[in-house]
Scaffold this active site. Structure first.
Site, PDB file in Angstrom:
ATOM      1  N   VAL A   1      27.181 -38.110  17.801  1.00 41.71           N
ATOM      2  CA  VAL A   1      26.437 -37.221  17.436  1.00 41.71           C
ATOM      3  C   VAL A   1      27.053 -36.456  16.149  1.00 41.71           C
ATOM      4  CG1 VAL A   1      25.786 -34.509  17.774  1.00 41.71           C
ATOM      5  CG2 VAL A   1      25.762 -36.194  19.787  1.00 41.71           C
TER       6      VAL A   1
ATOM      7  N   LYS B   1      40.144 -44.223  12.409  1.00 44.40           N
ATOM      8  CA  LYS B   1      38.623 -44.060  12.480  1.00 44.40           C
ATOM      9  C   LYS B   1      38.255 -43.500  11.201  1.00 44.40           C
ATOM     10  CE  LYS B   1      35.053 -42.125  15.288  1.00 44.40           C
ATOM     11  NZ  LYS B   1      34.742 -41.401  16.289  1.00 44.40           N
TER      12      LYS B   1
ATOM     13  N   THR C   1      26.670 -30.713  23.744  1.00 40.15           N
ATOM     14  CA  THR C   1      25.984 -30.142  24.978  1.00 40.15           C
ATOM     15  C   THR C   1      26.933 -29.648  25.848  1.00 40.15           C
ATOM     16  OG1 THR C   1      24.492 -32.375  24.828  1.00 40.15           O
ATOM     17  CG2 THR C   1      24.489 -30.964  26.977  1.00 40.15           C
TER      18      THR C   1
ATOM     19  N   LEU D   1      19.112 -36.636  20.266  1.00 41.19           N
ATOM     20  CA  LEU D   1      19.292 -38.036  19.604  1.00 41.19           C
ATOM     21  C   LEU D   1      19.354 -38.833  20.641  1.00 41.19           C
ATOM     22  CD1 LEU D   1      22.130 -37.107  16.906  1.00 41.19           C
ATOM     23  CD2 LEU D   1      19.564 -36.845  16.854  1.00 41.19           C
ATOM     24  N   ARG D   2      18.317 -40.019  20.616  1.00 46.75           N
ATOM     25  CA  ARG D   2      18.268 -41.007  21.416  1.00 46.75           C
ATOM     26  C   ARG D   2      19.279 -42.338  20.799  1.00 46.75           C
ATOM     27  NH1 ARG D   2      12.317 -42.097  21.789  1.00 46.75           N
ATOM     28  NH2 ARG D   2      12.610 -41.341  19.630  1.00 46.75           N
ATOM     29  N   GLU D   3      20.050 -42.850  21.614  1.00 50.85           N
ATOM     30  CA  GLU D   3      20.787 -43.982  21.078  1.00 50.85           C
ATOM     31  C   GLU D   3      19.690 -45.017  20.761  1.00 50.85           C
ATOM     32  OE1 GLU D   3      24.415 -45.187  22.570  1.00 50.85           O
ATOM     33  OE2 GLU D   3      25.120 -43.171  23.517  1.00 50.85           O
TER      34      GLU D   3
ATOM     35  N   CYS E   1      25.104 -39.431  28.541  1.00 50.70           N
ATOM     36  CA  CYS E   1      24.340 -38.176  28.738  1.00 50.70           C
ATOM     37  C   CYS E   1      23.863 -37.766  30.008  1.00 50.70           C
ATOM     38  CB  CYS E   1      23.493 -37.881  27.607  1.00 50.70           C
ATOM     39  SG  CYS E   1      24.084 -37.754  25.961  1.00 50.70           S
TER      40      CYS E   1
END
Length: 440
Positions: A14, A38, A124, A151-153, A258
């Site tokens: 996200v 990272k 969330t 958001l959908r992967e 999720c």
């Protein structure tokens, strides 16, 4: 639209998508993470997730100077007009969302936030979190707003830049209006609510989708009992605009990062107010049963016992188009198969051969998987698997059974190769005609 200085804390799925997309809208964005390696990889343009368009957005943002990455959170926060919290909220021991990452971050930045900054919770989180964050901050000069993500992967960039709605929840109207203004270049309805309503929206959406999937899997089982074809049933049902076609495909069970945790968290929230939410409980129980049903179906097709059976798995990610293994129903099914004594090999386009995932040996070549197994189970509907040379696969496979848990493969094509393709709620009857009635 004036450029705004935005800090995004957290560079997970996200956070990275949010940061890159906000930069593409013309804002100055600084993404913060405590993971030094990272951040170094992101600065070098190496994106950890498989997400169409995201790498390009990150590169373009860095080239333009609108997107930066840092581990120096204090310096970044000190200059922020808006601070987005995009932190993990995993399932806690009690089933609810674990907010420790959010709470510790808020405590750390409390005294660094500039006057007038708006803290935007993108994660969330349970209802009441905005109020809790405001209490932890104890800064009347800093507003807290809820702005849930949808958001959908596999389509996250498109979902962000071409959303069907933007939800902004604020108990201070002025702060809500400021956050809504960040999206002024997007052509989408902006729904401004109170904070509690916005926090509940994401949970309701995910739980409803989970319920829809569980219902479809139950319908598939009914179809098998009555020798009906679930694909034809759902094709007809999906044409009803009140229902729609999305999420009307049977499968091995729903999962991902999720839906499972959000369903459990919704139950936990319901428990706190004394509501049992029987429909959601049934949805979760039905999903667990579906995973078991897949294993039982394979055992039946294989002749009973799976002890010592050599089973090849096609697909490990929770859905095609992503390299995300979190909460994957494929891995849940694999665990159940292993518990019954099955020996497992697997192939997935996003998992390197020669590695192990949850004790499963992964190979690069699906034909090699077939060569070393007696039965195949398709668990993720990657298009590469549908395009396989199934005549060649049949020659390698030491058996004739293929269990297609996604109804992704062509049963007639497999049948002509000498294989028996068992689907979910799907018969081997030819598909019904559509359109004008045939001539008599």
């Amino acid at each position: 639209m004036a450029e705004r200085r935005i800090v995004v804390i957290g560079t997970g799925y996200v956070g990275l998508t949010t940061g890159a997309c906000l930069a593409s809208l013309g804002h100055q964005v600084m993404c913060v993470d405590i993971d030094v390696e990272k951040i170094d990889r992101l600065r070098a343009g190496r994106i950890p997730m498989l997400e169409p368009g995201l790498a390009d957005l990150v590169r373009d943002g860095q080239v333009s100077g609108r997107l930066e990455f840092t581990v120096d959170g204090d310096a970044a926060v000190a200059g922020a007009e808006f601070l987005f919290l995009c932190l993990p909220t995993p399932k806690g021991a009690d089933g609810g969302a674990d907010l420790r990452a959010t709470e510790s971050t808020v405590a750390r930045i409390r005294d660094t936030l500039p006057v007038g900054c708006v803290v935007v919770n993108k994660s969330t989180v349970p209802v009441g979190t905005s109020v809790r964050i405001a209490g932890l901050l104890d800064r009347p000069d800093v507003a807290v707003v809820s702005n849930p993500e949808f958001l959908r992967e596999g389509s996250a960039v498109t979902d962000f830049l071409k959303p069907d709605r933007i939800v902004v929840g604020a108990d201070v109207p002025e702060a809500g209006a400021r956050v809504a203004g960040l999206y002024s270049r997007l052509r989408a309805p902006v729904l401004v609510t109170d904070a509690a309503s916005a926090e509940l929206v994401k949970y309701v959406a995910n739980c409803f989708l989970a319920m829809k999937l569980s219902f479809v899997n139950a319908v598939a089982e009914m179809c098998e009992h009555f020798a009906a074809d679930v694909d034809e049933v759902l094709d007809a049902v999906g044409r009803d605009p009140r229902i729609g076609r999305s999420y009307l495909r049977p499968g091995p069970g729903w999962g991902g990062s999720c839906l499972p945790k959000d369903s459990d968290a919704m139950l936990r929230m319901a428990d706190t107010v004394g509501f049992s939410f029987p429909l959601l409980r049934a949805t979760i129980e039905s999903n667990a049963q579906q995973l078991e049903q897949v294993v039982t179906k394979l055992a039946t097709a294989f002749g009973g016992s799976l002890d010592g059976a050599r089973v090849g798995l096609l697909g490990l990610t929770f859905k095609a188009g992503t390299n995300d293994l979190r909460g994957s129903p494929a891995l849940a099914v694999a665990k159940l198969l292993a518990a019954r004594g099955a020996e497992l090999l697997a192939c997935d386009p996003t998992v390197a051969g020669g590695t192990e995932v949850d004790g499963i040996t992964v190979l690069d070549d699906p034909y090699q998987v077939a060569e070393n197994t007696e039965v195949l189970v398709l668990l993720t509907d990657w298009p590469q698997f549908r395009a396989l040379d199934w005549v060649r696969m049949a020659k390698f496979l030491d058996g004739t059974v293929v269990l297609d848990t996604r109804n992704h493969l062509d049963p007639e094509k497999l049948g002509s190769a000498g294989l028996v393709c068992h689907g979910i709620g799907r018969s081997l009857k030819p598909r019904s005609w559509t359109g004008a009635p045939p001539a008599v």
